[in-house]
Scaffold this active site. Structure first.
Site, mmCIF file in Angstrom:
data_model
loop_
_atom_site.group_PDB
_atom_site.id
_atom_site.type_symbol
_atom_site.label_atom_id
_atom_site.label_comp_id
_atom_site.label_asym_id
_atom_site.label_seq_id
_atom_site.Cartn_x
_atom_site.Cartn_y
_atom_site.Cartn_z
ATOM 1 N N ARG A 52 4.395 0.923 53.830
ATOM 2 C CA ARG A 52 4.817 1.763 54.957
ATOM 3 C C ARG A 52 5.050 0.913 56.211
ATOM 4 O O ARG A 52 5.985 1.151 56.974
ATOM 5 C CB ARG A 52 3.765 2.857 55.225
ATOM 6 N N LYS A 151 5.892 4.406 61.636
ATOM 7 C CA LYS A 151 4.646 4.364 62.425
ATOM 8 C C LYS A 151 4.792 3.245 63.455
ATOM 9 O O LYS A 151 4.378 2.108 63.233
ATOM 10 C CB LYS A 151 3.463 4.130 61.482
ATOM 11 N N GLU A 184 3.702 18.070 62.241
ATOM 12 C CA GLU A 184 2.390 17.525 61.870
ATOM 13 C C GLU A 184 1.444 17.748 63.040
ATOM 14 O O GLU A 184 1.832 18.325 64.049
ATOM 15 C CB GLU A 184 2.510 16.034 61.548
#
Ligand code: PMP
Length: 288
Positions: A52, A151, A184
């Site tokens: 990720r 991220k 989220e």
């Protein structure tokens, strides 16, 4: 024992772990990061976190100067050097030092650092009784702005939602996307249960593809529970039977109130409790 920080290839004492004020990570929030757990001296889902991180870096055209396996090795080295048995790792890659202008390509060397330390969890009571949360008015980043699936070090979007939570005396806030669908929470993924089926927003709704969420989905399916990824509205949250959040730090935590609407009977529900237990067992039992 003094904390050792991995900084650009070397383990240094905390006091010596310094980066310059000219780093674009600091000047512009230009960089990427990961938060990773250590359970029983094992780094949890390290490959998934490394993958990720490199994907986040690719999205912002940041080249990480070392390979996936070198970086994974550096994480393990830092955990061992600090004798962490149960803790938390913060892995950060900044754009590095450039000029005061925006141009990221003037920055020659990205700065990589790794902190392995203990973790401050929510109090146990919150897991047993469940958490009250609110809906944030701050809209999640548009997918054509800073991609929510990456991220990045630019977390102000989430921080603004977190401030709304704190202002309302609750620990978390739900973020909706520009179309009004649930994205989220400020630092966790959203899952609800309705009539025995688990629903969760797809990453395209503006969520980080959470590693805890993916494991919880796998564990739920192993238990023959049905999991459906679909857009959820605020109404869906208000009328669900169970509600829980997942994240590296929070693990699995039940939600018992949203915007002053009680969820279910006001206690974490049976599927939430089952998945919390299964996740705990999986995390603590898993090999490196
Ligand atoms: N969404 C956001 C915005 C987060 O910061 C996190 C925590 N990294 C999550 C979701 C949960 O992801 P994960 O389970 O991989 O920690």
């Amino acid at each position: 024992m003094a904390l050792k920080i991995w900084l650009n290839g070397k383990l240094v004492d905390r006091e010596d772990a310094k980066i310059t004020v000219f780093d674009h990570g600091l000047l512009y929030g230009d960089g990427v990061f990961e938060g990773i757990r250590v359970y029983n001296s094992k780094v949890f889902e390290l490959d998934a976190h490394i993958k990720r991180l490199y994907e986040s870096a690719k999205a912002i055209r940041l080249t990480i100067a070392i390979s996936h396996s070198e970086l994974a090795g550096a994480v393990e080295e830092t955990v061992e050097a600090n004798s962490i048995t149960d803790g938390y790792v913060r892995l950060v890659v900044t754009r590095g030092v450039g000029t005061l202008g925006l141009n990221p390509f003037i920055c020659k060397n990205g700065c990589i650092y790794i902190i392995a330390d203990s973790i401050q969890l929510y109090p146990e009571e919150l897991y047993e009784k469940g958490m009250r949360i609110i809906s944030a008015t701050t809209v999640r980043n548009h997918p054509l702005a800073i991609p929510p699936q990456a991220k990045t070090m630019n977390y102000l979007n989430n921080i603004l939602a977190k401030i709304e939570a704190i202002d309302n005396d609750v620990p978390e806030a739900i973020m909706y996307n520009h179309e009004g669908y649930v994205a989220e929470a400020s630092g966790d993924n959203v899952l609800i249960v309705k009539d025995g089926v688990i629903y969760t927003p797809p990453a395209e709704a503006g969520a980080l593809p959470g590693i805890t969420r993916s494991i919880v989905i796998k564990l739920a399916k192993e238990d023959k529970l049905q999991v459906v990824e679909k857009n959820l509205t605020r109404f869906d949250l208000y009328v669900c039977d169970e509600f829980f959040l997942t994240g590296t730090a929070a693990e699995v935590i039940g939600i018992v109130e949203v915007d002053r609407r009680m969820i279910g009977d006001g206690k974490p529900g049976p599927i939430t409790n089952l998945l919390r237990k299964k996740f705990f067992e999986y995390a603590h039992g898993k090999e490196k």
